[in-house]
Design a protein around this motif. Sequence first.
Motif, short mmCIF file in Angstrom:
data_model
loop_
_atom_site.label_atom_id
_atom_site.label_comp_id
_atom_site.label_asym_id
_atom_site.label_seq_id
_atom_site.Cartn_x
_atom_site.Cartn_y
_atom_site.Cartn_z
N ARG A 1 -4.80 57.24 -4.21
CA ARG A 1 -5.93 57.18 -5.30
C ARG A 1 -5.96 56.39 -6.25
O ARG A 1 -6.93 55.54 -6.41
CB ARG A 1 -6.30 58.57 -5.79
CG ARG A 1 -7.66 58.65 -6.38
CD ARG A 1 -7.65 60.13 -6.84
NE ARG A 1 -9.20 60.41 -7.49
CZ ARG A 1 -9.53 61.60 -8.34
NH1 ARG A 1 -8.62 62.40 -8.52
NH2 ARG A 1 -11.03 61.61 -9.05
N ASP A 2 -4.93 56.17 -6.97
CA ASP A 2 -4.93 55.13 -8.04
C ASP A 2 -4.80 53.82 -7.43
O ASP A 2 -5.22 52.74 -8.13
CB ASP A 2 -3.73 55.39 -8.88
CG ASP A 2 -4.01 56.66 -9.79
OD1 ASP A 2 -5.20 57.07 -9.85
OD2 ASP A 2 -2.76 57.06 -10.31
N ARG A 3 -4.13 53.54 -6.36
CA ARG A 3 -4.13 52.22 -5.71
C ARG A 3 -5.42 51.67 -5.39
O ARG A 3 -5.68 50.70 -5.29
CB ARG A 3 -3.12 52.31 -4.58
CG ARG A 3 -1.33 52.50 -4.79
CD ARG A 3 -0.44 52.19 -4.17
NE ARG A 3 -0.66 52.86 -2.88
CZ ARG A 3 -0.24 54.18 -2.34
NH1 ARG A 3 0.64 54.58 -3.16
NH2 ARG A 3 -0.33 54.26 -1.15
N THR A 4 -5.98 52.68 -4.73
CA THR A 4 -7.49 52.35 -4.08
C THR A 4 -8.21 52.02 -5.16
O THR A 4 -9.20 51.03 -5.05
CB THR A 4 -7.96 53.66 -3.28
OG1 THR A 4 -7.22 54.02 -2.45
CG2 THR A 4 -9.35 53.20 -2.79
N ARG A 5 -8.13 52.67 -6.43
CA ARG A 5 -9.13 52.34 -7.62
C ARG A 5 -8.79 51.11 -8.16
O ARG A 5 -9.64 50.27 -8.39
CB ARG A 5 -8.86 53.53 -8.58
CG ARG A 5 -9.56 54.69 -8.52
CD ARG A 5 -9.28 55.81 -9.42
NE ARG A 5 -10.15 56.99 -9.50
CZ ARG A 5 -9.80 58.13 -10.27
NH1 ARG A 5 -8.83 57.91 -11.25
NH2 ARG A 5 -10.58 58.93 -10.08
N ARG A 6 -7.28 50.64 -8.35
CA ARG A 6 -7.11 49.53 -8.63
C ARG A 6 -7.51 48.45 -7.61
O ARG A 6 -8.04 47.47 -8.37
CB ARG A 6 -5.48 49.24 -9.03
CG ARG A 6 -5.00 47.93 -9.25
CD ARG A 6 -5.42 47.49 -10.56
NE ARG A 6 -4.82 46.34 -11.00
CZ ARG A 6 -5.20 45.47 -11.96
NH1 ARG A 6 -5.92 46.09 -12.86
NH2 ARG A 6 -4.65 44.15 -12.08
N ALA A 7 -7.54 48.29 -6.53
CA ALA A 7 -8.05 47.63 -5.65
C ALA A 7 -9.41 47.25 -5.86
O ALA A 7 -9.68 46.10 -5.84
CB ALA A 7 -7.40 47.99 -4.14
N GLN A 8 -10.02 48.40 -5.94
CA GLN A 8 -11.73 48.25 -5.87
C GLN A 8 -12.04 47.72 -7.50
O GLN A 8 -13.02 46.89 -7.48
CB GLN A 8 -12.17 49.81 -5.90
CG GLN A 8 -13.80 49.60 -5.99
CD GLN A 8 -14.42 48.79 -4.80
OE1 GLN A 8 -14.10 48.93 -3.67
NE2 GLN A 8 -15.29 47.63 -5.17
N PHE A 9 -11.16 47.92 -8.36
CA PHE A 9 -11.50 47.25 -9.70
C PHE A 9 -11.18 45.65 -9.68
O PHE A 9 -12.00 44.81 -10.16
CB PHE A 9 -10.37 47.75 -10.71
CG PHE A 9 -10.41 47.04 -12.00
CD1 PHE A 9 -11.43 47.40 -12.96
CD2 PHE A 9 -9.70 45.96 -12.31
CE1 PHE A 9 -11.30 46.52 -14.11
CE2 PHE A 9 -9.30 45.22 -13.39
CZ PHE A 9 -10.42 45.70 -14.54
N CYS A 10 -10.28 45.04 -8.97
CA CYS A 10 -10.04 43.95 -8.67
C CYS A 10 -11.08 43.06 -7.90
O CYS A 10 -11.53 42.15 -8.18
CB CYS A 10 -8.65 43.55 -8.00
SG CYS A 10 -7.25 44.14 -8.99
#
Length: 256
Positions: A112-121
């Motif tokens: 979930r956190d990795r997905t959030r980070r990727a979407q943020f980028c």
Amino acid sequence: MIELKRLYKSFDGKNVLTDISASFENGKTNLIIGQSGSGKTVLMKCIVGLLTPEEGELLYDGRDFLAMNKDEKKALRREMGMIFQSAALFDSMTVLENVMFPLNMFSNDTLRDRTRRAQFCLDRVNLSDAGGKYPGEISGGMQKRVAIARAIALNPQYLFCDEPNSGLDPKTSLVIDDLIHDITREYNMTTLINTHDMNSVMGIGEKIIFIHQGRKAWEGSKEDIFTSTNKELNAFIFASDLFKKVKEVEVRNLEG
């Protein structure tokens, strides 16, 4: 900051890089320029560890990369982001999956956190709605922006860009230049750009080193170019009539 101290690199007994010393500062767009065959690509490969110089020091914020063991080099590479000339996206992965790739490799965060980070980028490079698309479904300029998003996913300290505007039209190239410049300032990264693009040089060249026949022939800023007396640099930069006229105007402004 990245510092090079008297780097030498040769192939088959022939020097390709000779006595290269330079420093590249945090929060600035540092450019390496030069003609094809000048040694600038070899220099970039030495800096990122793809080639090993025979002599010299290569310091990352005081840490000598050439003196590190395998594990230390691996740890330092986690602090690096790379933007390749061809974008180098995985065709079989969606845009979001491409950006998540380094996170999946190196991060211990939850999915979930990795997905959030990727979407943020992706949001940061203005591609909020492109995550579900595949590289073949988006333009070349968008692919380069995905490559930038992937490069900053691990929040690197050092960003390396190899001809980031290759194959792009002038308008899209300006967008990519501005994005790299803004992200460099925002994250206070040490950014190195290997480029032939004179628009990039004149647009975002805060620190420039010019490589000629394997040696550092000149260094300065884009403003310094207009008063340079280096013959090789002037021949390289002002080869076109357009840039000759630009220089004439700038020199007149400085004199007036």
